[in-house]
Design an enzyme around this catalytic site. Structure first.
Site, PDB file in Angstrom:
ATOM      1  N   LYS A  56     -12.763  -6.584   4.929  1.00  0.00           N
ATOM      2  CA  LYS A  56     -11.722  -6.207   5.861  1.00  0.00           C
ATOM      3  C   LYS A  56     -11.846  -4.714   6.124  1.00  0.00           C
ATOM      4  O   LYS A  56     -12.402  -3.979   5.310  1.00  0.00           O
ATOM      5  CB  LYS A  56     -10.350  -6.583   5.338  1.00  0.00           C
ATOM      6  CG  LYS A  56     -10.069  -6.212   3.907  1.00  0.00           C
ATOM      7  CD  LYS A  56      -8.798  -6.901   3.456  1.00  0.00           C
ATOM      8  CE  LYS A  56      -8.406  -6.514   2.050  1.00  0.00           C
ATOM      9  NZ  LYS A  56      -9.147  -7.228   1.021  1.00  0.00           N
ATOM     10  N   ASP A  70      -5.000   1.883   2.671  1.00  0.00           N
ATOM     11  CA  ASP A  70      -4.972   1.912   1.208  1.00  0.00           C
ATOM     12  C   ASP A  70      -6.101   2.805   0.694  1.00  0.00           C
ATOM     13  O   ASP A  70      -6.860   3.379   1.477  1.00  0.00           O
ATOM     14  CB  ASP A  70      -5.012   0.492   0.606  1.00  0.00           C
ATOM     15  CG  ASP A  70      -6.380  -0.152   0.683  1.00  0.00           C
ATOM     16  OD1 ASP A  70      -7.205   0.288   1.497  1.00  0.00           O
ATOM     17  OD2 ASP A  70      -6.631  -1.110  -0.086  1.00  0.00           O
ATOM     18  N   ASP A 115      -9.030   2.462  -0.684  1.00  0.00           N
ATOM     19  CA  ASP A 115     -10.437   2.245  -0.351  1.00  0.00           C
ATOM     20  C   ASP A 115     -10.650   1.865   1.111  1.00  0.00           C
ATOM     21  O   ASP A 115     -11.770   1.525   1.522  1.00  0.00           O
ATOM     22  CB  ASP A 115     -11.082   1.211  -1.287  1.00  0.00           C
ATOM     23  CG  ASP A 115     -10.455  -0.165  -1.157  1.00  0.00           C
ATOM     24  OD1 ASP A 115      -9.245  -0.240  -0.879  1.00  0.00           O
ATOM     25  OD2 ASP A 115     -11.171  -1.172  -1.318  1.00  0.00           O
ATOM     26  N   ASP A 169      -9.693  -0.615   3.162  1.00  0.00           N
ATOM     27  CA  ASP A 169      -9.833  -1.929   3.794  1.00  0.00           C
ATOM     28  C   ASP A 169      -8.498  -2.474   4.290  1.00  0.00           C
ATOM     29  O   ASP A 169      -8.457  -3.276   5.217  1.00  0.00           O
ATOM     30  CB  ASP A 169     -10.575  -2.937   2.885  1.00  0.00           C
ATOM     31  CG  ASP A 169      -9.984  -3.037   1.497  1.00  0.00           C
ATOM     32  OD1 ASP A 169      -8.991  -2.347   1.205  1.00  0.00           O
ATOM     33  OD2 ASP A 169     -10.535  -3.818   0.688  1.00  0.00           O
ATOM     34  N   ARG A 170      -7.368  -2.026   3.697  1.00  0.00           N
ATOM     35  CA  ARG A 170      -6.057  -2.478   4.176  1.00  0.00           C
ATOM     36  C   ARG A 170      -5.463  -1.450   5.133  1.00  0.00           C
ATOM     37  O   ARG A 170      -5.753  -0.256   5.025  1.00  0.00           O
ATOM     38  CB  ARG A 170      -5.092  -2.636   3.013  1.00  0.00           C
ATOM     39  CG  ARG A 170      -5.474  -3.697   2.035  1.00  0.00           C
ATOM     40  CD  ARG A 170      -4.407  -3.801   0.968  1.00  0.00           C
ATOM     41  NE  ARG A 170      -4.719  -4.897   0.058  1.00  0.00           N
ATOM     42  CZ  ARG A 170      -3.808  -5.573  -0.621  1.00  0.00           C
ATOM     43  NH1 ARG A 170      -2.532  -5.270  -0.514  1.00  0.00           N
ATOM     44  NH2 ARG A 170      -4.166  -6.538  -1.424  1.00  0.00           N
ATOM     45  N   SER A 182      -8.481  -0.473  -5.330  1.00  0.00           N
ATOM     46  CA  SER A 182      -7.837  -0.743  -4.046  1.00  0.00           C
ATOM     47  C   SER A 182      -6.480  -0.045  -3.920  1.00  0.00           C
ATOM     48  O   SER A 182      -6.397   1.163  -4.091  1.00  0.00           O
ATOM     49  CB  SER A 182      -7.727  -2.257  -3.856  1.00  0.00           C
ATOM     50  OG  SER A 182      -7.360  -2.562  -2.550  1.00  0.00           O
ATOM     51  N   HIS A 183      -5.411  -0.819  -3.695  1.00  0.00           N
ATOM     52  CA  HIS A 183      -4.090  -0.247  -3.431  1.00  0.00           C
ATOM     53  C   HIS A 183      -3.321   0.065  -4.713  1.00  0.00           C
ATOM     54  O   HIS A 183      -2.169   0.494  -4.646  1.00  0.00           O
ATOM     55  CB  HIS A 183      -3.300  -1.215  -2.567  1.00  0.00           C
ATOM     56  CG  HIS A 183      -3.324  -2.611  -3.134  1.00  0.00           C
ATOM     57  ND1 HIS A 183      -4.455  -3.395  -3.106  1.00  0.00           N
ATOM     58  CD2 HIS A 183      -2.385  -3.337  -3.776  1.00  0.00           C
ATOM     59  CE1 HIS A 183      -4.206  -4.544  -3.689  1.00  0.00           C
ATOM     60  NE2 HIS A 183      -2.967  -4.537  -4.116  1.00  0.00           N
TER      61      HIS A 183
END
Ligand code: G6P
Ligand code: ZN
Length: 590
Positions: free
Chosen positions: A394, A293, A295, A297-298, A122-123
């Site tokens: 998300k 981010d 991937d 989603d954010r 992720s982030h």
């Protein structure tokens, strides 16, 4: 022509004790661990595949993608070779291994796959010195529920062997089908390489009015936008969807080449790391800015001159404007979900719209049952995540298209939309302080809304310190004598109205999730929340969230930290963080 069957090998291994997936995030560890610890990745992949019942595995399809970070290619090869050896019938993989998390969720749902594997942290930073991760998605396209994660963990603790086809090589660059005959298997193992963007783009087309957005970006009253893919997975999506489809000029998309180390910056869309975007927006040339981010989603939204929209406000504003989106006009709005630490701005909107709000623990997986059962149309978290029941993850780009749809419909700037919202519903001042105990992160101190300070050293003692702080705080605030206690800070008096250790009962399956954070709610609706982060394994991170409600529009122009500093002072006093860590503490709170 007869093909020589590919051998299926069984490899002896020894179990690892530390492969418990954290809810939603999967297994996230330093890349070096995956690279250097013998069988670290194969062990986990085997546990993950073994968690799927053998009968369900035979002939099923799974989706595989990555955010392109360092070690992804090696990991995808291992996942493919092990999926084949473990009887998975077919894999659908993004071209060159690239798929955003929302795209994986979308494809799983579209093709009715049994689940998916996403290689991402992720982030978190990428590269040999960064982090790597393996996330597991289930058949609804959402993160594995806790029961599945627990099953994987239990398997991992006693794992003795894994199955793999080391000679199997897939060409990840070639779109289309590839088939492989395996030794001792009746059916060939099939792989389909799909365009990373297409299927997801088609879903977005069915949700939004693309003409309205195209008109906003190219018509006579067009606004200029600036989108930062932060060298993560989103580059190809931004270029194809925002530029090619919706007409944004090519130079409005920056950092669009996925890099293995994300160019050295943590791929985290916030004011601390999305600095290139923030600077560009401050210049005043662009009316709308967004970053994602690694991937996808954010997301973070900025208005002209760098006007920051916090994620809790973004969620509430999206909720209040859902009628701008064809999807919601057709489907209606059934209910909202937010994680407990997310500000209660959403609740104000829900009240007016007369729909329920479900308050869940942090972690997207808690929204899955609500959405699957048709209770919830829109969900969000303070950690820069918003999404709807179009998926079970998300979805950053979806949120950006929602914002662009709102701008197109309301013909106002980002800042005007936010200020109008505050005028109508009141403003929820909000901030989150993350208390890290990682000395290496010392340079990060004093950054905007993320306030970092440090609990001693990095080694063993610190998680214990954080644990004891939480334990004693829980005893303090849940004691009867604490209720109705008053705190005087400067001219403000805060009276405690309600406290608890947050627990969630899933309304669909009745699962009880306990100890999800300590909550203090004051009589003026201010909230203080303490919880341990679950998304990072290397750091024991204690988070404090402060929220304060202001109805009067003449009071809507203050700095969040100024409004919230009395609450943070209370938080520091009752948790005694300074005393217990020997630190002077966050002089950063101004
Ligand atoms: C991940 C999950 C989110 C969750 C977040 C919480 O990003 O996907 O759903 O909100 O972690 O992070 P924290 O570090 O606060 O536990
Ligand atoms: Zn993410």
């Amino acid at each position: 022509m007869e093909r020589t069957p590919i051998p299926v090998l069984t490899v002896q291994t020894a179990p690892y004790e530390d492969q418990r997936p954290t809810g939603g995030g999967g297994l996230r560890r330093p890349t070096a661990l995956f690279e250097s610890q013998r069988n670290y990745l194969p062990n986990f992949v085997q546990s993950l595949l073994s968690s799927v019942d053998l009968r369900d595995r035979q002939g099923c399809t799974m989706v595989v993608g990555s955010d392109g970070r360092y070690f992804s290619k090696t990991a995808i090869e291992i996942v493919v070779q092990m999926a084949a050896a473990n009887g998975i019938g077919r894999l659908v993989i993004g071209q060159n291994g690239i798929l955003s998390t929302p795209a994986v969720s979308c494809i799983i749902r579209k093709i009715k796959a049994a689940g998916g594997i996403i290689l991402t942290a992720s982030h978190s930073p990428g590269g040999p010195g960064g982090e790597f991760g393996v996330k597991f998605e289930v058949a609804n396209g959402g993160p594995a529920p806790d029961m599945v994660s627990e099953k994987i963990y239990q398997i991992s603790k006693t794992l003795e062997e894994y199955a793999i086809c080391p000679d199997l090589r897939v060409d990840l660059s070639r779109l289309g089908r590839q088939e492989f005959d395996l030794e001792n298997k009746f059916k060939p193992f099939r792989v389909e390489i799909v365009d990373s963007v297409e299927i997801y783009l088609n879903l977005l087309r069915s949700i939004f009015d693309f003409n309205a957005i195209r008109n906003l970006l190219t018509g006579p009253n067009q606004i200029k936008i600036r989108i930062d893919a932060m060298n993560g997975v989103m580059g190809p999506y931004v270029r194809r969807i925002l530029c090619d489809e919706l007409g944004a000029p090519a130079n409005s998309a920056i950092n669009c080449i996925p890099l293995e180390d994300f160019g050295g910056q943590p791929p985290d869309p916030n004011l601390t790391y999305a600095t290139a975007l923030l600077e560009a927006m401050k210049g005043g040339e662009y009316g709308f800015g967004a970053a994602f981010d690694a991937d996808g989603d954010r997301y973070m939204i900025l208005g002209q001159n760098g006007f920051f929209v916090n994620a809790s406000d973004s969620l509430a504003i999206i909720a209040a404007n859902l009628s701008c989106i064809p999807y919601f006009r057709q489907m209606g709005v059934r209910g909202f979900g937010r994680s407990m630490p997310t500000s209660t701005a959403l609740d104000k909107v829900a009240k007016v719209m007369k729909v329920p709000v479900y308050e869940t623990p942090a972690g997207w997986r808690h929204f899955s049952n609500l959405m699957d059962s048709g209770r919830c149309s829109l969900c969000g978290e303070e950690s820069f995540g918003t999404g709807s029941d179009h998926l079970r993850e998300k979805d950053g780009l979806w949120a950006v298209l929602v914002w662009l749809s709102i701008l197109a419909a309301r013909k106002q700037s980002v800042e005007e939309i936010v200020r109008d919202h505050w005028a109508k519903f009141g403003r929820h001042y909000y901030c989150r302080c993350s208390l890290l105990h990682d000395v290496e992160k010392e340079t990060l101190a004093q950054q905007d809304f993320l306030l970092h300070f440090f609990l001693f050293d990095y080694e063993a003692l610190e998680p214990r310190t954080a644990y004891f702080i939480m334990r004693d705080l829980e005893a303090l605030i849940t004691d009867k004598s604490f209720s109705h206690q008053q705190f005087a800070v400067g001219n403000n008096i805060y009276s405690v109205e309600r406290t608890d250790s947050f627990e969630y009962i899933d309304p669909v399956d009745g699962t009880v999730t306990k100890r999800q954070g300590l909550r203090i709610i004051f009589s003026d609706a201010s909230r203080l929340i303490f919880r341990m982060s679950a998304s990072s394994h290397v750091r024991a991170t204690l988070r404090i969230y402060a929220e304060s409600y202001e109805k009067d529009p003449s009071q809507h122009n203050q700095e969040p930290q100024a409004v919230l500093s009395p609450l943070i002072a209370i938080a520091l006093k009752i948790s005694q963080i300074h005393e217990r860590t020997g630190r002077k503490g966050p002089t950063v709170i101004t």
